[in-house]
Write a protein that holds these residues in place. Sequence first.
Motif, short mmCIF file in Angstrom:
data_model
loop_
_atom_site.label_atom_id
_atom_site.label_comp_id
_atom_site.label_asym_id
_atom_site.label_seq_id
_atom_site.Cartn_x
_atom_site.Cartn_y
_atom_site.Cartn_z
N ALA A 66 9.65 1.82 -12.39
CA ALA A 66 8.58 2.81 -12.22
C ALA A 66 8.98 3.87 -11.22
N PRO A 67 8.48 5.10 -11.38
CA PRO A 67 8.74 6.11 -10.35
C PRO A 67 8.14 5.67 -9.02
N SER A 68 8.94 5.78 -7.95
CA SER A 68 8.43 5.40 -6.63
C SER A 68 8.60 6.52 -5.61
N ALA A 69 9.12 7.68 -6.06
CA ALA A 69 9.23 8.84 -5.18
C ALA A 69 9.03 10.10 -6.02
N TYR A 70 8.32 11.05 -5.45
CA TYR A 70 8.11 12.34 -6.12
C TYR A 70 8.36 13.46 -5.13
N GLU A 71 9.22 14.40 -5.51
CA GLU A 71 9.47 15.58 -4.68
C GLU A 71 8.65 16.75 -5.21
N GLY A 72 7.91 17.39 -4.30
CA GLY A 72 7.10 18.52 -4.71
C GLY A 72 6.96 19.54 -3.60
N LEU A 73 6.57 20.73 -3.99
CA LEU A 73 6.35 21.83 -3.05
C LEU A 73 5.08 21.57 -2.25
N TYR A 74 5.21 21.61 -0.92
CA TYR A 74 4.04 21.37 -0.07
C TYR A 74 4.28 22.01 1.29
N ASN A 75 3.42 22.94 1.63
CA ASN A 75 3.48 23.59 2.95
C ASN A 75 2.14 24.29 3.19
N ILE A 76 2.06 25.06 4.24
CA ILE A 76 0.79 25.68 4.64
C ILE A 76 0.17 26.53 3.55
N VAL A 77 0.99 27.22 2.76
CA VAL A 77 0.44 28.08 1.70
C VAL A 77 0.59 27.45 0.32
N SER A 78 1.00 26.19 0.27
CA SER A 78 1.18 25.48 -1.00
C SER A 78 0.57 24.09 -0.90
N ARG A 79 -0.75 24.04 -0.87
CA ARG A 79 -1.45 22.78 -0.62
C ARG A 79 -2.14 22.21 -1.86
N LYS A 80 -1.81 22.72 -3.03
CA LYS A 80 -2.44 22.21 -4.24
C LYS A 80 -2.22 20.71 -4.47
N PRO A 81 -1.08 20.13 -4.01
CA PRO A 81 -0.92 18.68 -4.20
C PRO A 81 -2.05 17.85 -3.60
N GLU A 82 -2.74 18.37 -2.59
CA GLU A 82 -3.79 17.59 -1.94
C GLU A 82 -4.94 17.25 -2.88
N THR A 83 -5.19 18.11 -3.85
CA THR A 83 -6.38 17.97 -4.69
C THR A 83 -6.22 16.92 -5.78
N GLU A 84 -5.12 16.99 -6.54
CA GLU A 84 -4.96 16.09 -7.68
C GLU A 84 -3.70 15.23 -7.60
N LEU A 85 -2.58 15.84 -7.19
CA LEU A 85 -1.31 15.12 -7.22
C LEU A 85 -1.29 13.92 -6.27
N LEU A 86 -1.64 14.15 -5.00
CA LEU A 86 -1.54 13.07 -4.03
C LEU A 86 -2.42 11.86 -4.38
N PRO A 87 -3.66 12.06 -4.84
CA PRO A 87 -4.44 10.88 -5.24
C PRO A 87 -3.77 10.06 -6.35
N VAL A 88 -3.12 10.75 -7.28
CA VAL A 88 -2.41 10.04 -8.36
C VAL A 88 -1.20 9.29 -7.81
N LEU A 89 -0.44 9.95 -6.93
CA LEU A 89 0.71 9.28 -6.34
C LEU A 89 0.28 8.04 -5.56
N ARG A 90 -0.82 8.15 -4.82
CA ARG A 90 -1.32 6.99 -4.07
C ARG A 90 -1.71 5.86 -5.03
N LYS A 91 -2.35 6.22 -6.13
CA LYS A 91 -2.79 5.21 -7.10
C LYS A 91 -1.62 4.40 -7.65
N TYR A 92 -0.49 5.10 -7.91
CA TYR A 92 0.66 4.44 -8.51
C TYR A 92 1.73 4.06 -7.49
N ASN A 93 1.38 4.13 -6.21
CA ASN A 93 2.29 3.71 -5.14
C ASN A 93 3.60 4.52 -5.17
N ILE A 94 3.47 5.82 -5.31
CA ILE A 94 4.61 6.73 -5.34
C ILE A 94 4.62 7.54 -4.05
N SER A 95 5.72 7.50 -3.32
CA SER A 95 5.84 8.29 -2.10
C SER A 95 5.99 9.77 -2.44
#
Length: 319
Positions: free
Chosen positions: A160-189
């Motif tokens: 299973a995927p256990s790591a995900y690399e994505g764009l994240y910084n002060i002006v790129s915070r979209k992962p907070e809304t949908e991506l991070l909850p999904v990563l947490r659900k599937y135990n992906i860093s």
Amino acid sequence: MPVDLILGTNNVGPHGKIKTIKDFSEILDLYASYGNKYLDCAYIYPAGFPGEAETFLGELQAAKDGKFVVDTKLDSFRDGAHTEQAIYVSITSQLARLKVDKIRTLYLHAPDRTVSFEATHRVINELYQQGKFERFGMSNYRLEEIIEFAERAEKNGWVAPSAYEGLYNIVSRKPETELLPVLRKYNISFYAYSPLASGFFSNIKRGQDPAPGGQFDPNTFNGGYNQSWFFKDELFTAIEELELVGAQYGIPNNAIALRWLRHHSQLSDGDAILVGYSKIEQLKQNLEYLEQGSLPDKIVQVIDSIWESIKDSAPESVF
């Protein structure tokens, strides 16, 4: 506990910014002196000259005796890159350049949608069973595609995927809304790349032409993506506002960006920040910023206010 740091190598190689083995060796020594050991590489690094960064790592035997832990990403940015034959050709050449039998994390660097994801996943699982890597990583995939891989792994008993690399910084915070909850659900860093927006926070001014060959040169592989992501009026305004509030405390934009990501963002234990550089002095400065503590409350409030004003046009790393 602060999130981990991972040293990027996208500027390493004779055609990168770090052009010699000697210079790269000094950078690795500096990075290690701060108690760090994780390295991030890719088939494509430096952009346009595949294999050069991996060759440098191999020549320095970076992974020998566990001094450093190496992750790398498969050849991905072309149609047909993720066929069974292409993946085997890629990983065989990459391990040979790195002079190792296995790595920690093997990434699919970007989607190859000309090949079924199930077929790609089957090959990744074969490589895992052969002991070529310890962790399966993904980068630049859509949310539903990450879920597809995670659920297929559970259904078939595949890695299973256990790591995900994505764009994240002060002006790129979209992962907070949908991506991070999904990563947490599937135990992906989550490993956050481009924490300084490729220099947008400090080296680019509104109306200024980007330097030839730099991170925002539209004639380069990276420059085209970076301009499409960050060259927007509202983002320039956000960076100007950040600079004003930072000046009140004597904290430059790069320090604000790195300290926010490590101490105030939604990264948590098991996550990491990918640290970039174009010269050793820049790396030293960034590492020092990352050693510093949390930001004044007023700066954090301004960062949150800025995000509310730009989130509809903020960049995200989906290919």
